[in-house]
Motif scaffolding. Structure first.
Motif, mmCIF file in Angstrom:
data_model
loop_
_atom_site.group_PDB
_atom_site.id
_atom_site.type_symbol
_atom_site.label_atom_id
_atom_site.label_comp_id
_atom_site.label_asym_id
_atom_site.label_seq_id
_atom_site.Cartn_x
_atom_site.Cartn_y
_atom_site.Cartn_z
ATOM 1 N N SER A 129 -10.171 4.565 6.937
ATOM 2 C CA SER A 129 -9.502 4.928 5.690
ATOM 3 C C SER A 129 -8.211 4.132 5.602
ATOM 4 O O SER A 129 -7.581 3.834 6.610
ATOM 5 N N TRP A 130 -7.841 3.807 4.374
ATOM 6 C CA TRP A 130 -6.626 3.016 4.136
ATOM 7 C C TRP A 130 -5.906 3.620 2.940
ATOM 8 O O TRP A 130 -6.442 3.662 1.835
ATOM 9 N N SER A 131 -4.692 4.111 3.165
ATOM 10 C CA SER A 131 -3.869 4.667 2.094
ATOM 11 C C SER A 131 -3.131 3.528 1.409
ATOM 12 O O SER A 131 -2.326 2.833 2.039
ATOM 13 N N ASP A 180 -0.002 2.529 3.233
ATOM 14 C CA ASP A 180 -0.600 1.527 4.125
ATOM 15 C C ASP A 180 -0.954 2.109 5.490
ATOM 16 O O ASP A 180 -1.093 1.361 6.463
ATOM 17 N N ILE A 193 -3.492 3.304 8.082
ATOM 18 C CA ILE A 193 -4.899 2.972 8.321
ATOM 19 C C ILE A 193 -5.403 3.806 9.488
ATOM 20 O O ILE A 193 -4.734 3.904 10.523
ATOM 21 N N THR A 248 -2.559 -1.629 11.809
ATOM 22 C CA THR A 248 -1.818 -2.037 10.621
ATOM 23 C C THR A 248 -2.545 -3.191 9.943
ATOM 24 O O THR A 248 -3.445 -3.812 10.521
ATOM 25 N N LEU A 249 -2.146 -3.473 8.702
ATOM 26 C CA LEU A 249 -2.734 -4.608 7.987
ATOM 27 C C LEU A 249 -2.445 -5.912 8.711
ATOM 28 O O LEU A 249 -3.283 -6.835 8.717
ATOM 29 N N LYS A 303 -7.657 -7.255 -0.744
ATOM 30 C CA LYS A 303 -6.518 -6.340 -0.755
ATOM 31 C C LYS A 303 -5.869 -6.306 -2.130
ATOM 32 O O LYS A 303 -5.516 -5.235 -2.645
ATOM 33 N N GLU A 320 -6.492 5.999 -1.865
ATOM 34 C CA GLU A 320 -6.940 5.526 -0.567
ATOM 35 C C GLU A 320 -8.354 4.981 -0.668
ATOM 36 O O GLU A 320 -9.085 5.276 -1.615
#
Length: 767
Positions: free
Chosen positions: A396-398, A402, A404, A423-424, A443, A484
């Motif tokens: 999942s990615w908010s 950000d 994750i 992290t990204l 992204k 998300e």
């Protein structure tokens, strides 16, 4: 700390936090903050207490202290205030983190919203008697208070005794209706009861509506929910004034407490100090289907599952020896013979000296919960095993924070240390340099449009290995409206490697097929080359004789030399065509006239056709539009169809051996080339297998010619088909799109179909 927090974050919908052993707040995740509306700094300044419902705070504090003292995991149900002001019931799960020496260095917790589940359970219990109905059926004063001591309900005998309404009594403190000399004792007993969760019993005087004080036995007992947590207290006033004045004050409140236990809608019981059963309330007796006499004679074990008797007996002896509350689980037989799991909780009742005078217990049906927990455990195990087996992980990615969250399998795929923060930037470090722009585009697209994603991307591992991963994700919104992405990522490296290996193998097989075809053409090539070579030798000899004559015939020698050059070019052209047809080189997209391509193939096969006594007829369209493709590849398809037709008629002796090649437009946008023979044909049942790799009806065939031909035609966006004739023989034909007026666009289309660096005859799969 952060590493541990990430493990907690794997529960995507939970509110996670950590504390130090002494209770100081360590970390709190953003979901917790979004739910409560408090910042991390506010939570660390003890503002988290304001988010807990006042009635539930003592329960939370008591449960927390118990778990810290035991050093064991536990769980509680507590109401917490949502950021919109509404209180919802949450399940608190807490567990210790220990160092190698076994010392607790941190506590980890996660809160799950169970409000909807509790409401559903409450709806399912609407048919059961509620607490108000129960206390109204008791003929003496009864009060119900919250865990913190606020009056919640009073029955009619209470209102009648004090002569006040419910609202008036709610506005008064209990001590205001108690004799001043008895107030300290009542307050102390109730305070200790709330702190320990044990029942209490005191004698005190309470003022009647007419101002008269009468002696009562005030007995209080906690009422617990299905999970064993206190949700209210029952306080009973048993009038003992007449007995007190006669000096007949009972030393204990046994009969009163028995009445209390019997009115509680749960399986309640009491035991003597030696552990023998003394009392079982009516709910207990109804459940096990025993009379009071049978239950008292046979005790608790008569209804237990045989496999649980030994463990429960050992637990009971341990509890009595420790003289402390305890709980365990065991199966209890219902009156219809079915065994169900129950949670057994027991508390001691002590006298003023602190000595145990009785044990009180309650048995709570947890069978449905255990089944649900087991199903959940199996589901989680199946999910984890399924992800390991399929090489698939979830994430999942908010988009707002950000944050994750990776599943365990994703840590393995990315080769990250389990539990570390994702992290990204860390993800970007793993992306293949050539695919960084693709990740950036995805992204940006997610932030701007929120569109669903389905794509493949490459990972470059620290050791240099390349992984291919397939990503699928979709956008959603959390409880508080935060954006998300939820998705899955599958490691498809093995599949891609297998495809590339298979493609290389097919390319090699295609090359072998061309080489094998060369064997069939050897005689024709030799004939085609020998004719011009013989002319070269003859003309050269003649030229020498003319030059040696006296006088030399220079004019004749020049003409003979020209014929020698002509025959040399003829031989060179034959060799050039053969080399281009059977060489291994990259695909070239160009405008091709199928008439000219077919004529060159026919020229190469003239000797084969003549030796096989095949009558070749051509019907070439005069205004045939060109196509865009690889000339050599298309000639290979024509050559394969022509040689197959030649072989099909080679065994025919009762009719002419005829082969026809025709070109024509097909529907305006396509160009068709057809090869028709009068040979043996093929059976209808093999029509669907003819283009499969390695399928052949020839005793000496490899079964790859038609498969390769089909792959070539499909890469030219066309179709290769076959059908039996109405008469003898069969017809094979292929259609491919005609060249666009814009040659550049057509070239790009074919270049897309035939990537650079892949052999012209490699295939992408069987039809």
């Amino acid at each position: 700390m952060e590493n541990e927090l990430i493990r907690i974050f794997d529960a995507l919908t939970g509110f996670a936090w950590t504390t130090l052993p002494e209770g100081c707040v360590g970390l709190i995740n953003k979901r917790w903050c979004e739910y409560t509306g408090l910042s991390i700094e506010e939570a660390k300044r003890q503002a988290w207490r304001s988010a807990v419902h006042p009635d539930d705070f003592p329960t939370l504090l008591q449960g927390w202290r118990t778990m810290v003292a035991s050093g064991k995991p536990g769980e509680l149900e507590v109401r917490m205030r949502h950021c919109d002001g509404d209180y919802r019931r949450l399940l608190f799960r807490m567990s210790p983190l220990m160092d190698p020496s076994g010392r607790v260095v941190k506590w980890r917790g996660i809160n799950s919203d169970i409000e909807e589940r509790r409401r559903a359970e409450g709806t399912a219990r609407l048919g059961e008697p509620n607490l108000s109905v129960i206390i109204d059926s008791i003929p003496f004063p009864v009060a119900v208070t919250t865990p913190s001591g606020e009056v919640r309900d009073l029955n009619q005998p209470t209102l009648d005794y004090f002569g006040k309404s419910l609202d008036e009594l709610k506005g008064l403190k209990v001590c205001n209706l108690t004799h001043p000399e008895d107030r300290p004792g009542i307050l102390a007993a109730q305070s200790k009861a709330r702190e320990t969760g044990f029942a209490y019993s005191v004698q005190s005087r309470h003022r009647r509506y007419d101002g008269t004080y009468r002696w009562f036995n005030l007995a209080g007992m906690p009422v617990r929910d299905a999970r064993g947590y206190i949700f209210c207290w029952l306080h009973l006033l048993i009038d003992i004034d007449d007995r007190t004045r006669r000096g007949d004050v009972p030393s204990t409140a046994e009969r009163d407490l028995s009445s209390i236990i019997n009115t509680i809608p749960a399986l309640a019981w009491s035991a003597r100090t030696d552990g023998s059963g003394e009392f079982f309330n009516q709910h207990y007796l109804d459940y096990v289907g025993l009379s009071a006499k049978q239950a008292n004679e046979w005790g608790l074990t008569v209804a237990l599952h045989p496999d649980d008797v030994h463990d429960l007996t050992a637990w009971w002896q341990l509890v009595m020896a420790s003289q402390t509350p305890g709980e365990t689980e065991a199966r209890l037989r219902r009156f219809d013979g079915e065994y169900r799991w129950f949670l057994f909780r027991v508390n001691p009742l002590r006298n003023a000296s602190g000595n145990i005078i009785k044990w009180y217990g309650i048995s709570i049906d947890i069978d449905d919960r255990k089944r649900a927990e087991e199903n959940l455990r199996l589901s989680e195990a199946f999910l984890a095993e399924g992800q390991r087996t399929s090489l698939t992980g979830s994430f999942s990615w908010s988009l707002d924070t950000d944050v994750i969250v990776f599943s365990e399998e994703l840590y393995r795929i990315f080769e990250f240390e389990p539990g570390t923060a994702v992290t990204l930037e860390r993800i970007a470090d793993r992306i293949h340099p050539d695919d960084i722009l693709l990740l950036s585009d995805k992204k940006a697209d997610a932030r701007s449009t929120g569109a669903d994603h389905d794509y493949e991307i490459r990972l470059l591992m620290p050791g240099g290995a390349v992984k291919y991963v397939h990503v699928v994700s979709h956008s959603t919104r959390g409880r508080c409206g935060q954006r998300e992405y939820i998705g899955a990522l599958q490691d498809v490296t093995q599949r891609r490697v297998s495809e590339e290996t298979l493609g290389a193998l097919r390319s090699e097989l295609a090359r072998m097929a061309k080489v094998n075809s060369l064997g069939a053409l050897t005689a024709s090539i030799a004939h085609e080359v020998n004719q011009p070579l013989s002319g070269v030798i003859t003309n050269a000899s003649t030229c020498l004789r003319m030059l040696a004559a006296d006088p030399p015939n220079v004019q004749g020698a020049l003409e003979t030399a020209r014929r020698t050059i002509r025959d040399g070019h003829r031989a060179s052209d034959v060799i050039t065509r053969v080399r281009s047809l059977f060489s291994k080189k990259d695909s070239i997209a160009e405008r091709v006239n199928l008439n000219e391509a077919a004529k060159e193939v026919i020229a190469l096969t003239q000797s084969t056709l003549k030796n096989s006594r095949v009558m070749l007829r051509t019907e070439f369209s005069d205004d045939l539009p060109p196509v865009t493709g690889d000339r050599v590849q298309l000639q290979q398809v024509i050559l394969n169809l022509l040689l197959n037709a030649t072989e099909a008629v080679s065994g025919v002796d009762d009719r002419p051996r005829q082969v026809m090649i025709r070109t024509e437009e097909d529907g305006g946008d396509f160009v068709r080339l057809t090869v028709r023979d009068s040979g043996v044909g093929f059976r209808p049942e093999v029509a669907n297998k003819m283009f499969e790799t390695f399928f052949t009806t020839k005793s000496s065939g490899m079964g790859i010619g038609l498969s390769i031909s089909q792959s070539i035609v499909e890469r030219h966006h066309g179709r290769l088909q076959a059908a039996t004739n109405e008469g003898p023989g069969a017809t094979f034909w292929f259609s491919i799109p005609r060249a666009c007026s814009n040659g550049a666009e057509s070239n790009r289309a074919v270049a897309t179909a035939m990537p650079h660096g892949i052999d012209a005859t490699s295939t992408t799969g069987n039809p």
